[in-house]
Write a protein that holds these residues in place. Structure first.
Motif, PDB file in Angstrom:
ATOM      1  N   VAL A   1       0.860  -0.899   0.146  1.00  0.00           N
ATOM      2  CA  VAL A   1       0.333  -0.153  -0.188  1.00  0.00           C
ATOM      3  C   VAL A   1       1.231   1.002  -0.211  1.00  0.00           C
ATOM      4  O   VAL A   1       1.333   1.333   0.965  1.00  0.00           O
TER       5      VAL A   1
ATOM      6  N   GLN B   1      -3.456   0.500   6.303  1.00  0.00           N
ATOM      7  CA  GLN B   1      -2.559   1.580   6.383  1.00  0.00           C
ATOM      8  C   GLN B   1      -1.372   1.701   5.476  1.00  0.00           C
ATOM      9  O   GLN B   1      -0.977   1.211   4.740  1.00  0.00           O
ATOM     10  N   ALA B   2      -1.021   2.643   4.789  1.00  0.00           N
ATOM     11  CA  ALA B   2       0.624   3.367   4.147  1.00  0.00           C
ATOM     12  C   ALA B   2       1.288   2.245   4.447  1.00  0.00           C
ATOM     13  O   ALA B   2       1.719   2.498   5.428  1.00  0.00           O
TER      14      ALA B   2
ATOM     15  N   MET C   1      -3.187   5.767   1.147  1.00  0.00           N
ATOM     16  CA  MET C   1      -3.980   5.494   1.346  1.00  0.00           C
ATOM     17  C   MET C   1      -4.421   7.208   1.185  1.00  0.00           C
ATOM     18  O   MET C   1      -4.238   7.945   2.547  1.00  0.00           O
ATOM     19  N   HIS C   2      -5.709   7.721   0.709  1.00  0.00           N
ATOM     20  CA  HIS C   2      -6.151   9.007   0.662  1.00  0.00           C
ATOM     21  C   HIS C   2      -7.278   8.539   0.592  1.00  0.00           C
ATOM     22  O   HIS C   2      -8.149   9.836   0.239  1.00  0.00           O
TER      23      HIS C   2
ATOM     24  N   LEU D   1      -1.483   0.846  -4.640  1.00  0.00           N
ATOM     25  CA  LEU D   1      -1.175  -0.381  -4.854  1.00  0.00           C
ATOM     26  C   LEU D   1      -0.089  -0.313  -5.366  1.00  0.00           C
ATOM     27  O   LEU D   1       0.184  -0.292  -6.456  1.00  0.00           O
TER      28      LEU D   1
ATOM     29  N   ARG E   1      -9.720   8.479  -6.201  1.00  0.00           N
ATOM     30  CA  ARG E   1      -9.182   7.912  -6.128  1.00  0.00           C
ATOM     31  C   ARG E   1      -8.529   7.118  -4.728  1.00  0.00           C
ATOM     32  O   ARG E   1      -8.479   8.540  -3.993  1.00  0.00           O
TER      33      ARG E   1
ATOM     34  N   LEU F   1      -9.344  -3.277   2.174  1.00  0.00           N
ATOM     35  CA  LEU F   1      -8.362  -2.100   2.345  1.00  0.00           C
ATOM     36  C   LEU F   1      -9.553  -1.105   2.398  1.00  0.00           C
ATOM     37  O   LEU F   1      -8.621  -0.268   3.323  1.00  0.00           O
ATOM     38  N   ILE F   2     -11.065  -1.157   1.917  1.00  0.00           N
ATOM     39  CA  ILE F   2     -11.669   0.052   2.715  1.00  0.00           C
ATOM     40  C   ILE F   2     -13.335  -0.271   2.508  1.00  0.00           C
ATOM     41  O   ILE F   2     -13.178  -1.052   1.345  1.00  0.00           O
TER      42      ILE F   2
ATOM     43  N   ALA G   1      -7.098   5.222  -2.422  1.00  0.00           N
ATOM     44  CA  ALA G   1      -5.722   4.206  -2.459  1.00  0.00           C
ATOM     45  C   ALA G   1      -4.570   3.859  -3.514  1.00  0.00           C
ATOM     46  O   ALA G   1      -5.237   4.057  -4.351  1.00  0.00           O
TER      47      ALA G   1
ATOM     48  N   SER H   1      -3.946   2.692  -8.863  1.00  0.00           N
ATOM     49  CA  SER H   1      -4.533   3.485  -8.432  1.00  0.00           C
ATOM     50  C   SER H   1      -6.099   2.198  -8.314  1.00  0.00           C
ATOM     51  O   SER H   1      -6.427   2.086  -8.957  1.00  0.00           O
TER      52      SER H   1
ATOM     53  N   VAL I   1     -11.399   1.742   6.995  1.00  0.00           N
ATOM     54  CA  VAL I   1     -10.418   1.809   6.525  1.00  0.00           C
ATOM     55  C   VAL I   1      -9.360   0.938   7.015  1.00  0.00           C
ATOM     56  O   VAL I   1      -8.930   1.084   8.180  1.00  0.00           O
TER      57      VAL I   1
END
Length: 645
Positions: A584, A627-628, A587-588, A604, A600, A638-639, A602, A612, A624
């Motif tokens: 990751v 994490q990054a 993470m946006h 990867l 967008r 992921l989300i 996240a 994206s 979430v």
């Protein structure tokens, strides 16, 4: 000539070098990471040494470990292949400082061509035409934007230390420049440790034609050109030699320019001078410009070997061992035409996402050269480039060579991972490509037609059902019949997220009727071969809960387990999952954030590229889940979005 060489690489290029070295009576040492201990190149070598972990930084990029392995095994020289350390001048100097020979150009030559801006300035001095653009040291955003305006849109932003399309962005209008620049810099810094860029005029109808050169440090020759215009995302897909539409005048001009480029830096070994060519009005002697020089053997070198009869790896070993150039320019000639198609583990309909998996079945057709680093049973790892093989065909004319490529692709069998095989087959049969209408925009223009997923017919589906039930066994075997005689069975297969219900009625060990929807297919074994409605059945492979029918470049069916189906029925469609194993990168998304479809959420990082992950719909981020910096598996959540009202 050397007694022993070490190949500082993996996969198909390591196997390729071993093939030639073995024919020359040269002993070969392989190196490998943790995950490559049982790889094909390791099995082929006379000796193999472990050099570190799976990540390239822990193994194939460890110059000290590679040099130590060469010294420990008595190797006198190191062949770098391509990628990894092949264009690293510091590694070249370390090899030579250890008393070993680097099978390739000097560190000085690599440095001269290592940065695109400096290389272009050097080429201008050598009388090689270059594309209009900005190659300066000033990297302020405002200055670069002003230079782009001066050059005129559209422009290309390119990483000065780049390659393989990384750190490259096409910008068609001024309003998009800042975002494209930021994205290019980020990717360049990650890939090359250098975020500096240059800006070039974008040629509207470009062709990518490169010239194979070979030098001995003083003199150089060219082995004619290759056309590498068939690209997607600046990555080559199918290459050919010679270039369609090439004239003797333009070939002589390009070849002479490439030789000037090589001799200007005292080049030794195999290299490629790449040109961007204006293809809008036919090839012209004043219509090509230098892009870059790759100071190594190229992935697509087999097409040059096919039309010249030259083994470029043999030439590399001979020149590196102290011999002069094996041939003069007048000794070299073109015979026929050749194509190379790059077979990858990637999901084409999902945007060419790199894929992983175990190759449960792998077979290449006779009559085509298949350069590969894998075998059936090998794993496509997330740590390296997902290339499975390069298929090369040759013929007396372009038409014959292309037809042979199309046939070879249709006869190639791969199971265990998704591939771009059908995409390659569609390209090989593309009418415009067959007519020689080649430019770098062809794939993008016709992408929708080229990525169509093969649709199985009733016969292919029926065959998959019979295979799933184990009814395609040896002729005359009556075990299956004893179990199934006078009975019918309902089976569910899964294809493209849709269920297909089949009803199978077994008549004997050599005969069944299979109903797919409302169509009944008669399956009969005659003379040892299964026939479906009197059509010869294609081959099939069954692995676990998957059946692959080798028709239309391979059609894969899932065998549905009712228990698993029930458990999956409640899966949450609001969850954004990782489409492949990876890191990751960013993470946006934040809990409570309102998002719109297409935002967008996240980034990867996988297979050396950034991908994206976008919001599938409008909604609110509920949670979430990663994490990054986290390393995640394929399918990892992921989300999660809040449920829709």
């Amino acid at each position: 000539m050397f007694d022993t060489i070490l190949i500082a690489n993996r996969g198909e290029i390591a196997a390729r070098v071993i093939d030639t070295a073995r024919k020359m009576g040269v002993r070969c040492v392989a190196v490998h990471s943790d995950v490559d201990a049982d790889a094909r190149h390791v099995a082929m070598a006379d000796e193999a040494l472990h050099i570190g972990g799976a990540a390239p930084a822990d193994s194939y990029l460890r110059g000290d470990a590679i040099i130590a392995a060469a010294q420990a095994t008595g190797a006198q020289a190191i062949h770098p292949g391509y990628g990894f350390l092949s264009e690293n001048p510091d590694f070249v100097e370390a090899v030579e400082a250890a008393g070993l020979t680097f099978i390739g150009p000097s560190a000085k030559a690599i440095r001269a061509m290592g940065l695109k801006d400096a290389a272009k300035a050097l080429m201008e001095e050598a009388g090689v035409p270059v594309v209009p653009g900005y190659h300066g040291a000033e990297q302020a955003t405002d200055h670069l934007a002003a230079q782009a305006e001066k050059i005129g849109y559209p422009v290309l932003i390119k990483a000065v230390a780049g390659g393989g399309g990384k750190g490259m962005r096409l910008v068609e209008r001024a309003g998009d420049f800042a975002d494209a620049l930021e994205s290019a810099r980020s990717e360049a810094a990650k890939a090359f440790g250098n975020d500096a860029v240059l800006i070039e005029k974008f040629i509207e109808h470009p062709r990518h034609i490169e010239v194979q050169v070979f030098g001995d440090g003083a003199n150089a020759v060219h082995l004619f050109e290759r056309d590498c215009s068939l690209q997607r995302r600046h990555q080559k897909v199918i290459e050919e030699a010679p270039a369609p539409g090439m004239t003797d005048e333009v070939r002589a001009a390009m070849g002479a320019a490439a030789v000037r480029a090589a001799e200007a830096i005292g080049y030794s070994g195999a290299g490629t001078v790449e040109f961007i060519v204006d293809g809008s009005g036919g090839l012209r002697a004043d219509g090509f410009w230098f892009m870059e020089m790759n100071t190594r053997l190229q992935v697509e070198h087999p097409v040059t070997e096919a039309i010249t009869g030259v083994d470029l790896v043999e030439w590399q070993l001979r020149v590196a061992s102290g011999e002069a150039l094996p041939a003069r320019q007048e000794d070299l000639a073109i015979t026929g035409h050749a194509f190379e198609a790059r077979l990858y583990a990637e999901d084409v309909p999902k945007g060419f996402l790199p894929a992983t998996g175990t190759l449960t079945h792998l077979r290449f057709p006779p009559g085509a050269r298949a350069d590969t680093g894998v075998r059936a049973g090998d794993e496509i790892s997330p740590f390296y480039d997902p290339m499975i093989a390069k298929l090369v065909t040759h013929g007396p004319t372009r038409d014959v060579a292309l037809r042979r490529l199309a046939t070879a692709l249709s006869q190639t069998q791969v199971a265990g991972t998704v591939t771009n095989l059908a995409f390659l087959g569609a390209l090989a049969r593309h009418e415009g490509f067959a007519a020689g209408e080649v430019d770098t925009g062809l794939i993008a223009r016709d992408l929708d037609a080229l990525v169509v997923t093969p649709a199985p017919g009733a016969r292919e589906t029926a065959l998959a059902g019979l295979a799933a039930l184990g009814l395609l066994g040896a002729e005359g075997r009556d075990i299956g019949f004893a179990l199934w005689a006078r009975s019918a069975r309902t089976l569910i297969l899964r294809r493209d997220e849709e269920d297909i219900t089949l009803r199978v009625r077994v008549l004997s060990a050599d005969a069944s009727d299979v109903t797919v929807d409302e169509t009944t297919v008669e399956a009969r074994r005659v003379g040892g071969r299964w026939r479906l409605d009197d059509h010869v059945a294609p081959e099939v492979a069954v692995t676990g809960d998957t059946v692959t029918v080798f028709a239309q470049y391979g059609i894969e069916f899932g065998i549905v387990d009712p228990l698993i189906r029930a458990a999956a029925a409640g899966a949450d469609s609001a969850v954004i999952e990782a489409p492949m194993p990876g890191l990751v990168k960013a993470m946006h998304a934040e809990a409570g954030q309102a998002v719109s479809a297409g935002d967008r959420l996240a980034v990867l990082e996988a297979m050396k590229m950034e991908h994206s992950l976008l919001a599938p719909r409008d909604g609110i981020v509920a949670e979430v889940l990663a994490q990054a910096g986290a390393q995640v598996a394929a399918g990892a959540a992921l989300i999660r979005l809040e449920e829709e009202d």
